[in-house]
Design a protein around this motif. Structure first.
Motif, PDB file in Angstrom:
ATOM      1  N   LEU A   6      13.131  26.615   7.387  1.00 19.30           N
ATOM      2  CA  LEU A   6      14.163  26.384   8.411  1.00 19.30           C
ATOM      3  C   LEU A   6      14.211  24.953   8.943  1.00 19.30           C
ATOM      4  O   LEU A   6      15.258  24.519   9.426  1.00 19.30           O
ATOM      5  N   PHE A   7      13.098  24.212   8.841  1.00 24.48           N
ATOM      6  CA  PHE A   7      13.110  22.855   9.418  1.00 24.48           C
ATOM      7  C   PHE A   7      12.719  21.786   8.407  1.00 24.48           C
ATOM      8  O   PHE A   7      11.679  21.879   7.762  1.00 24.48           O
ATOM      9  N   ARG A   8      13.553  20.771   8.274  1.00 22.38           N
ATOM     10  CA  ARG A   8      13.244  19.576   7.487  1.00 22.38           C
ATOM     11  C   ARG A   8      13.440  18.360   8.380  1.00 22.38           C
ATOM     12  O   ARG A   8      14.572  18.190   8.865  1.00 22.38           O
ATOM     13  N   PRO A   9      12.491  17.516   8.672  1.00 28.15           N
ATOM     14  CA  PRO A   9      11.079  17.722   8.390  1.00 28.15           C
ATOM     15  C   PRO A   9      10.525  18.975   9.076  1.00 28.15           C
ATOM     16  O   PRO A   9      11.170  19.514   9.979  1.00 28.15           O
ATOM     17  N   PRO A  10       9.307  19.411   8.672  1.00 32.90           N
ATOM     18  CA  PRO A  10       8.757  20.633   9.257  1.00 32.90           C
ATOM     19  C   PRO A  10       8.464  20.490  10.747  1.00 32.90           C
ATOM     20  O   PRO A  10       8.446  19.370  11.282  1.00 32.90           O
ATOM     21  N   LEU A  11       8.198  21.589  11.400  1.00 31.73           N
ATOM     22  CA  LEU A  11       7.841  21.557  12.828  1.00 31.73           C
ATOM     23  C   LEU A  11       6.541  20.777  13.001  1.00 31.73           C
ATOM     24  O   LEU A  11       5.642  20.878  12.163  1.00 31.73           O
ATOM     25  N   PRO A  12       6.424  19.994  14.090  1.00 32.22           N
ATOM     26  CA  PRO A  12       5.146  19.318  14.351  1.00 32.22           C
ATOM     27  C   PRO A  12       4.029  20.366  14.477  1.00 32.22           C
ATOM     28  O   PRO A  12       4.279  21.487  14.923  1.00 32.22           O
ATOM     29  N   LEU A  13       2.810  19.960  14.102  1.00 34.24           N
ATOM     30  CA  LEU A  13       1.709  20.926  14.014  1.00 34.24           C
ATOM     31  C   LEU A  13       1.425  21.683  15.311  1.00 34.24           C
ATOM     32  O   LEU A  13       1.178  22.885  15.295  1.00 34.24           O
ATOM     33  N   HIS A  14       1.475  20.962  16.441  1.00 31.95           N
ATOM     34  CA  HIS A  14       1.128  21.649  17.699  1.00 31.95           C
ATOM     35  C   HIS A  14       2.142  22.760  17.994  1.00 31.95           C
ATOM     36  O   HIS A  14       1.794  23.814  18.512  1.00 31.95           O
ATOM     37  N   LYS A  15       3.384  22.518  17.624  1.00 30.43           N
ATOM     38  CA  LYS A  15       4.416  23.532  17.852  1.00 30.43           C
ATOM     39  C   LYS A  15       4.219  24.706  16.885  1.00 30.43           C
ATOM     40  O   LYS A  15       4.296  25.872  17.271  1.00 30.43           O
ATOM     41  N   LEU A  16       3.926  24.371  15.655  1.00 27.00           N
ATOM     42  CA  LEU A  16       3.699  25.406  14.649  1.00 27.00           C
ATOM     43  C   LEU A  16       2.518  26.306  15.039  1.00 27.00           C
ATOM     44  O   LEU A  16       2.586  27.538  14.930  1.00 27.00           O
ATOM     45  N   HIS A  17       1.444  25.687  15.539  1.00 23.61           N
ATOM     46  CA  HIS A  17       0.282  26.480  15.937  1.00 23.61           C
ATOM     47  C   HIS A  17       0.630  27.445  17.069  1.00 23.61           C
ATOM     48  O   HIS A  17       0.139  28.569  17.109  1.00 23.61           O
ATOM     49  N   SER A  18       1.489  27.011  17.958  1.00 26.50           N
ATOM     50  CA  SER A  18       1.900  27.909  19.047  1.00 26.50           C
ATOM     51  C   SER A  18       2.756  29.046  18.510  1.00 26.50           C
ATOM     52  O   SER A  18       2.617  30.196  18.948  1.00 26.50           O
ATOM     53  N   VAL A  19       3.628  28.738  17.541  1.00 27.78           N
ATOM     54  CA  VAL A  19       4.433  29.794  16.903  1.00 27.78           C
ATOM     55  C   VAL A  19       3.494  30.829  16.289  1.00 27.78           C
ATOM     56  O   VAL A  19       3.718  32.042  16.385  1.00 27.78           O
TER      57      VAL A  19
END
Ligand code: 6YU
Length: 494
Positions: free
Chosen positions: A281-294
């Motif tokens: 869904l995201f290019r570039p990908p989600l930043p890591l801190h946001k991804l970890h929260s997801v």
């Protein structure tokens, strides 16, 4: 004043509709919603069981009071019963657990005296309150609410005889299954103890929409321009941080191949969808801190099974029916053999009231992987399981449902479950990360390219309709204040 920035909202659930409403009212001219399905409402979905209106998704206004925007809108549109509007109803503070009149049945076909269950009920309520107190103090003794309840109960009922204690423990197991439905989790062992207290309740005795929850969506939509929503338009990828472009730094690529340029996109897809599809869904990908929260936040399944009968087998004043399995005195809310015994996860039923409106309809509640499995079996098999269950618990072999209807939220490709809860190790920081817009740093030429709304982005009302609605308004306000702080000549740049 009018603003010509291009805004695309992904998802036409309550948060997307609320964001569009706010932006259009503030003078934004170019707002559109892309919706994957053929309808608006998302997890607000009203269906039919025979002639009866039933809610497939959201059921109640949790905490209907002046502070609750869903209550205020529903009142404005004339969608509520007079009792729900009374000051007494609004003032009742039930802490998220309405005091419904219960009936208890056991797996050996006994109907229990409801008062005998009070010690278990009171202890469980106390433990839930204790579970929600860690967030302010820190230093929680274990990772999950389930662990905490198992750890703490042994301090109590030391003096009680073995039979009474065993039955109370079966009741606690049942209450854990109820909590799985409330939290939308597979097990209370997956709900984080540290963040459990982040959820806030509002005063007011939960109420329903007599004409269906979708009336709220229909009224909001009627105030918006036709053609605002493009239906059957799933978004495949959000290309952001397109720094080469002076204008429209975001490109939204749809499944059908269409590419739509925008200055800002508000993403309202459910957390379940985000967990599964974030990398595409995201290019570039989600930043890591946001991804970890997801990943840390939880998103489980809670489903309903509506069952209609010719006549009631429960008491006339009964509002909720609890089914206690007598072999479950170990406080475990997971069923070991899901395929054979998934029905054991169903905690019981709420009674649809008033009877004059609904007839004799119950709503069964089932959460977790057992609920996800239930979605895969035939309607006939669900009916068989429910019939056997009720016959066993009432000891009446003639009870036969007239018809049933179940929800299937886990297999809904655009939802992938029911709603969010704080998982183990979650903190307030995770909810803040969820709502943080992209790009996250600096004062680039193109701030606020991707904004995030939806129930899972509310810091204390997650998992609710009012929470979702407030996040839509919040992200609209973020854009409104951004454009009100820049010079008028900039307003029409795109
Ligand atoms: C409430 C209640 N309630 C029961 C059940 C469910 C939920 N909730 P949406 O999903 O609506 O919209 C997103 C849209 O995006 C959607 O239309 C998609 O099709 C679309 N989409 C997805 N991918 C896309 C793509 N790629 N491209 C384009 N479009 C795409 N809330 O207030 N009262 O009684 C219940 C209940 C079975 C499933 C509920 C209830 C939750 C709400 O329904 C939900 O939060 C909002 O509708 C979400 O709106 P949205 O806009 O964010 O997403 C103590 C304590 C513990 C804490 N929890 C206690 C709270 C209890 C919560 N209770 C819930 C209970 C019930 C019974």
């Amino acid at each position: 004043k009018s603003v010509s920035a291009n805004i695309v909202i992904i998802g036409s659930g309550i948060s997307g509709v609320a964001a569009a409403h706010r932006l259009l009212n503030a003078g934004f001219q170019h707002v559109r919603i892309l919706e994957a399905t053929a309808r608006s409402g998302g997890r607000i979905k009203t269906g039919k069981l025979g002639d009866n209106i039933v809610e497939i998704g959201a059921n109640w206004i949790h905490g209907p009071c002046e502070e609750n925007p869903v209550f205020c809108l529903a009142r404005k549109y004339g969608l509520l019963d007079p009792e729900s509007l009374t000051p007494e109803n609004q003032a009742m503070d039930v802490g998220g657990h309405p005091p419904w009149v219960p009936n208890y049945y056991t797996s050996s076909g006994q109907k229990l005296n409801a008062e005998d269950m009070n010690p278990a009920k009171e202890m469980f309520a106390e433990l839930l309150i204790e579970s929600s107190e860690f967030q302010s103090q820190g230093g929680e003794p274990c990772a999950s609410v389930g662990d905490f309840i198992r750890l703490s109960w042994s301090e109590k009922w030391k003096e009680t005889d073995a039979t009474t204690r065993s039955l109370r423990l079966c009741a606690i197991t049942n209450m854990l299954k109820v909590e799985c439905c409330v939290n939308g989790s597979h097990s209370m062992d997956e709900v984080g103890l540290g963040a459990f207290g982040l959820y806030e309740t509002l005063p007011g005795l939960d109420c329903t929409f007599p004409g269906g929850y979708e009336g709220l969506i229909k009224n909001l939509m009627s105030e918006l321009p036709t053609g605002l929503v493009t239906y059957n338009q799933p978004v495949h990828c959000v290309h952001w941080n397109n720094t080469e472009k002076k204008q429209n730094p975001v490109i939204i690529e749809c499944d059908a191949g269409e590419r739509i340029a925008a200055d800002h996109v508000i993403v309202t897809v459910p957390l379940g969808y985000l967990k599964k599809h974030h990398s595409a869904l995201f290019r570039p990908p989600l930043p890591l801190h946001k991804l970890h929260s997801v990943q840390r936040l939880g998103f489980g399944t809670n489903n309903k099974i509506f069952v209609e009968f010719d006549s009631p087998w429960w008491d006339a004043d009964c509002e909720v029916i609890y089914l206690l399995w007598e072999d479950e005195d170990v406080m475990l809310d997971e069923v070991p053999d899901v395929q054979r015994s998934w029905i054991k996860k169903l905690f019981g039923f709420t009674v649809l009231k008033p009877t004059e409106r609904y007839g004799h309809v119950l709503c069964g509640w089932i959460a977790g992987h057992e609920s996800e499995y239930m979605e895969t079996v035939s309607e006939q098999e669900v009916t068989q399981n429910v019939t056997q269950l009720i016959r066993r618990f009432t000891g009446n072999p003639t009870i036969t449902p007239r018809r049933i209807l179940r929800s299937q939220w886990f297999h809904d490709p655009w939802t992938c479950g029911s709603y969010s809860y704080p998982g183990k190790g979650c903190s307030v920081q995770d909810l803040e990360n969820m709502m943080e817009p992209l790009p996250t740093k600096g004062s680039q030429a193109h701030p606020l390219q991707v904004l995030f709304a939806g129930e899972a982005t509310h810091p204390c009302y997650y998992s609710t309709v009012h929470g979702a609605l407030l996040t839509g308004w919040r992200e609209a306000d973020r854009l409104i204040s951004h454009y009100s702080s820049i010079s008028p000549s900039e307003l029409h740049k795109s």
